[in-house]
Motif scaffolding. Structure first.
Motif, PDB file in Angstrom:
ATOM      1  N   GLN A  71       0.824  -1.197   0.000  1.00 28.08           N
ATOM      2  CA  GLN A  71       0.000   0.000   0.000  1.00 28.08           C
ATOM      3  C   GLN A  71       0.863   1.254   0.000  1.00 28.08           C
ATOM      4  N   LEU A  72       0.425   2.232  -0.773  1.00 31.25           N
ATOM      5  CA  LEU A  72       1.119   3.502  -0.888  1.00 31.25           C
ATOM      6  C   LEU A  72       0.331   4.579  -0.148  1.00 31.25           C
ATOM      7  N   GLU A  73       1.007   5.690   0.126  1.00 29.50           N
ATOM      8  CA  GLU A  73       0.344   6.810   0.783  1.00 29.50           C
ATOM      9  C   GLU A  73      -0.799   7.340  -0.073  1.00 29.50           C
ATOM     10  N   HIS A  74      -1.793   7.883   0.569  1.00 30.32           N
ATOM     11  CA  HIS A  74      -2.971   8.437  -0.112  1.00 30.32           C
ATOM     12  C   HIS A  74      -2.642   9.829  -0.644  1.00 30.32           C
ATOM     13  N   LYS A  75      -1.783   9.868  -1.654  1.00 31.74           N
ATOM     14  CA  LYS A  75      -1.306  11.112  -2.258  1.00 31.74           C
ATOM     15  C   LYS A  75      -1.553  11.068  -3.762  1.00 31.74           C
ATOM     16  N   LEU A  76      -1.858  12.234  -4.328  1.00 34.69           N
ATOM     17  CA  LEU A  76      -2.109  12.320  -5.769  1.00 34.69           C
ATOM     18  C   LEU A  76      -0.930  11.848  -6.602  1.00 34.69           C
ATOM     19  N   GLU A  77       0.294  12.142  -6.155  1.00 37.28           N
ATOM     20  CA  GLU A  77       1.454  11.740  -6.958  1.00 37.28           C
ATOM     21  C   GLU A  77       1.550  10.219  -7.121  1.00 37.28           C
ATOM     22  N   ASN A  78       0.911   9.461  -6.226  1.00 37.31           N
ATOM     23  CA  ASN A  78       0.937   8.005  -6.335  1.00 37.31           C
ATOM     24  C   ASN A  78      -0.089   7.455  -7.319  1.00 37.31           C
TER      25      ASN A  78
END
Length: 155
Positions: A22-29
């Motif tokens: 799981q990745l951070e809840h960020k737009l760049e992801n």
């Protein structure tokens, strides 16, 4: 031979883990969603255009064309809300008259982001390759039964 097999198995396991991590809840992801996408659904041709992340959001327009005529449009946004992401959209007839009321949106809260998936409650974006993605959308029929509709898009 055994050390090589163990090493290969370790690499395979690591690559599977990395894809599901799981990745951070960020737009760049989720920037890989940006671009102009084309596909087919509902007996017609679909087009969905996503902007790159900027100003705390990504925006999109969608249209469905069947028998050479616009069936409907959507305006979509994925925006940062309370340290997570929210997908919101509005539908419009071919004459731009809205389906939802003026202040109403259809909201899809974010559940998780992995390397190749963005999972919202009721909508999933799946990266197949740099030039192909699938979007799975939960759509209620007239009887309230949920059907999952798959959109396969290519750039």
């Amino acid at each position: 031979m055994k050390p090589i097999l163990t090493f290969a198995l370790s690499l395979f396991t690591f690559s599977l883990f990395a894809q599901d991590q799981q990745l951070e809840h960020k737009l760049e992801n989720i920037a890989w969603i940006s671009g102009t996408w084309h596909g087919e659904a509902f007996g017609g041709i679909t087009e969905e255009i996503w902007s790159k992340p900027s100003g705390g959001s990504m925006m999109a327009s969608f249209k469905l064309i069947a028998d050479g005529k616009i069936v409907f449009y959507e305006i979509e946004v994925i925006r940062e809300v309370n340290n997570t992401l929210m997908l919101q959209l509005k539908h419009f007839n071919n004459d731009l008259k809205g389906w939802e009321t003026k202040d109403e949106t259809v909201d899809f809260p974010l559940k998780e982001i992995t390397q190749n998936k963005v999972v919202f409650e009721g909508m999933i974006f799946e990266k197949v390759s740099a030039n192909e993605m699938n979007i799975y959308v939960d759509i209620k029929d007239k009887d309230g039964k949920i059907e999952i509709v798959k959109f396969n898009y290519k750039k």
